[in-house]
Design a protein around this motif. Sequence first.
Motif, short mmCIF file in Angstrom:
data_model
loop_
_atom_site.label_atom_id
_atom_site.label_comp_id
_atom_site.label_asym_id
_atom_site.label_seq_id
_atom_site.Cartn_x
_atom_site.Cartn_y
_atom_site.Cartn_z
N MET A 32 -10.54 14.11 -5.15
CA MET A 32 -9.67 12.51 -5.21
C MET A 32 -9.82 11.92 -3.83
SD MET A 32 -5.81 13.43 -5.12
CE MET A 32 -5.16 14.31 -3.72
N ARG A 33 -9.88 10.58 -3.71
CA ARG A 33 -10.01 9.75 -2.41
C ARG A 33 -9.43 8.65 -2.70
NH1 ARG A 33 -11.80 14.02 -1.54
NH2 ARG A 33 -13.51 14.68 -0.06
N PHE A 34 -8.57 8.23 -1.67
CA PHE A 34 -7.74 6.64 -1.79
C PHE A 34 -8.03 6.03 -0.53
CE2 PHE A 34 -4.09 4.53 -0.29
CZ PHE A 34 -3.92 3.52 -1.40
N ALA A 35 -8.25 4.87 -0.60
CA ALA A 35 -8.47 3.90 0.57
C ALA A 35 -7.28 2.67 0.53
CB ALA A 35 -9.90 3.42 0.73
N ALA A 36 -6.75 2.73 1.51
CA ALA A 36 -5.59 1.61 1.73
C ALA A 36 -6.41 0.10 1.99
CB ALA A 36 -4.54 2.04 2.59
N ARG A 94 1.19 -5.52 5.30
CA ARG A 94 0.41 -5.74 6.42
C ARG A 94 -1.12 -5.30 6.22
NH1 ARG A 94 3.52 -1.56 7.84
NH2 ARG A 94 2.60 0.43 8.82
N PRO A 95 -2.23 -5.84 6.72
CA PRO A 95 -3.42 -5.09 6.53
C PRO A 95 -3.55 -3.57 7.19
CG PRO A 95 -3.61 -7.36 7.48
CD PRO A 95 -2.17 -6.98 7.33
N ALA A 96 -4.22 -2.86 6.29
CA ALA A 96 -4.46 -1.53 6.67
C ALA A 96 -5.52 -1.49 7.44
CB ALA A 96 -4.34 -0.58 5.58
N HIS A 97 -5.53 -0.90 8.76
CA HIS A 97 -6.89 -0.59 9.53
C HIS A 97 -7.20 0.70 9.21
CE1 HIS A 97 -5.97 -4.28 11.47
NE2 HIS A 97 -4.75 -3.96 11.97
N ALA A 98 -6.64 1.76 8.75
CA ALA A 98 -7.22 2.87 8.30
C ALA A 98 -6.13 3.40 7.02
CB ALA A 98 -7.07 3.71 9.50
N SER A 99 -6.82 4.29 6.36
CA SER A 99 -6.02 4.94 5.36
C SER A 99 -5.25 6.03 5.72
CB SER A 99 -6.89 5.50 4.25
OG SER A 99 -7.55 4.68 3.69
N LEU A 100 -3.96 5.91 5.81
CA LEU A 100 -3.14 6.97 6.59
C LEU A 100 -2.13 7.63 5.48
CD1 LEU A 100 -1.76 4.66 9.52
CD2 LEU A 100 -3.50 6.20 9.57
N PRO A 101 -2.29 8.91 5.13
CA PRO A 101 -1.69 9.52 3.94
C PRO A 101 -0.46 9.35 4.15
CG PRO A 101 -3.32 10.99 5.04
CD PRO A 101 -3.33 9.84 5.88
N ALA A 102 0.46 9.34 4.97
CA ALA A 102 1.94 9.53 5.17
C ALA A 102 2.59 8.00 4.92
CB ALA A 102 2.30 10.35 6.25
N PRO A 124 3.18 4.54 2.99
CA PRO A 124 3.17 3.63 1.94
C PRO A 124 2.16 2.61 1.61
CG PRO A 124 5.50 4.21 2.46
CD PRO A 124 4.64 4.41 3.58
N SER A 125 1.36 2.65 0.90
CA SER A 125 0.01 1.59 0.77
C SER A 125 -0.47 1.37 -0.72
CB SER A 125 -1.10 2.28 1.71
OG SER A 125 -0.77 2.83 2.83
N TYR A 126 -1.38 0.31 -0.52
CA TYR A 126 -1.93 -0.09 -1.91
C TYR A 126 -3.38 -0.17 -1.54
CZ TYR A 126 -2.81 -3.96 -5.06
OH TYR A 126 -3.28 -4.83 -5.93
N GLY A 127 -4.21 0.09 -2.55
CA GLY A 127 -5.62 0.10 -2.44
C GLY A 127 -6.40 0.46 -3.58
N VAL A 128 -7.57 1.41 -3.34
CA VAL A 128 -8.27 1.83 -4.49
C VAL A 128 -8.70 3.17 -4.45
CG1 VAL A 128 -9.55 -0.46 -4.38
CG2 VAL A 128 -10.52 1.23 -3.27
#
Length: 261
Positions: A69-73, A86-94, A96-100
């Motif tokens: 599994m992989r998630f990108a914010a 706010r725009p995510a500049h990287a995917s940070l596991p800890a 809370p985010s929204y993406g694909v």
Amino acid sequence: MRLATINIASGRDTDGVTRLPVLGRALAELGADVIAMQEVDHLLPRSGTADQTAALQAAVQGDGPAWEMRFAAALHGTPGPGDGSRPAHASLPAVPSYGVALLSRHPVVRTHELRLAPARGRRPIPLPPGSGAPVWFIRDEQRVALAAELSLPSGTLTVVTTHLSFAPGRAAVQLRQLRTWATDLPRPLVLMGDLNLPGAVPRLLTGWTSLGRVPTFPAARPRVQLDHALADGPTGAVAPARAVPVGGSDHRGLIFDMQER
């Protein structure tokens, strides 16, 4: 192998309530080997702070061999007006985010992420009848593309998932940017996602091969194809794609079978 793409609408059912187990069972029943997902919540309060990617991985894996599994914010925080995203500049596991996200039965060799700027200003979005206003003016949001190089018995397959802007002009620009970014990724490559562009437009903008022409939106009575699968490079024979209801999403999932080279 079977591939599927679905805008999961953050796991919300037809009544707006998040029911991740219902979605998980629906994804498992697809019998897919690779699943591309859009509108995925990660630790967001509105969906019970669940790691939706992990929960859905567990659902499709069941008692079988482990899935990747992989998630990108695309955003940190909850999308929508007034929720402080706010725009995510990287995917940070800890965070809370929204993406694909991508789920794969096959090993992931490496991944790549591309962030895409939103349209400027506010855009009108039609509201359902009875909402009190014909449209809702909202700001577009940053988008993200996630590519994974998969190790198959026959070699490498690159799969990409993205959810492009609801502003058609910006979505077209983003798709061209994605095509350029993907130039150096291994082939064959399959792009799957909610491109927010109708019919043959994505094929014409990329020059890639459409793997299915079938309406996917709205789920109840599909009239337009917004969810696409496009291939670049030799992919082997592809069976006709199908659009099927998946959980309570307002999009149908696009499902297709492809022979390994």
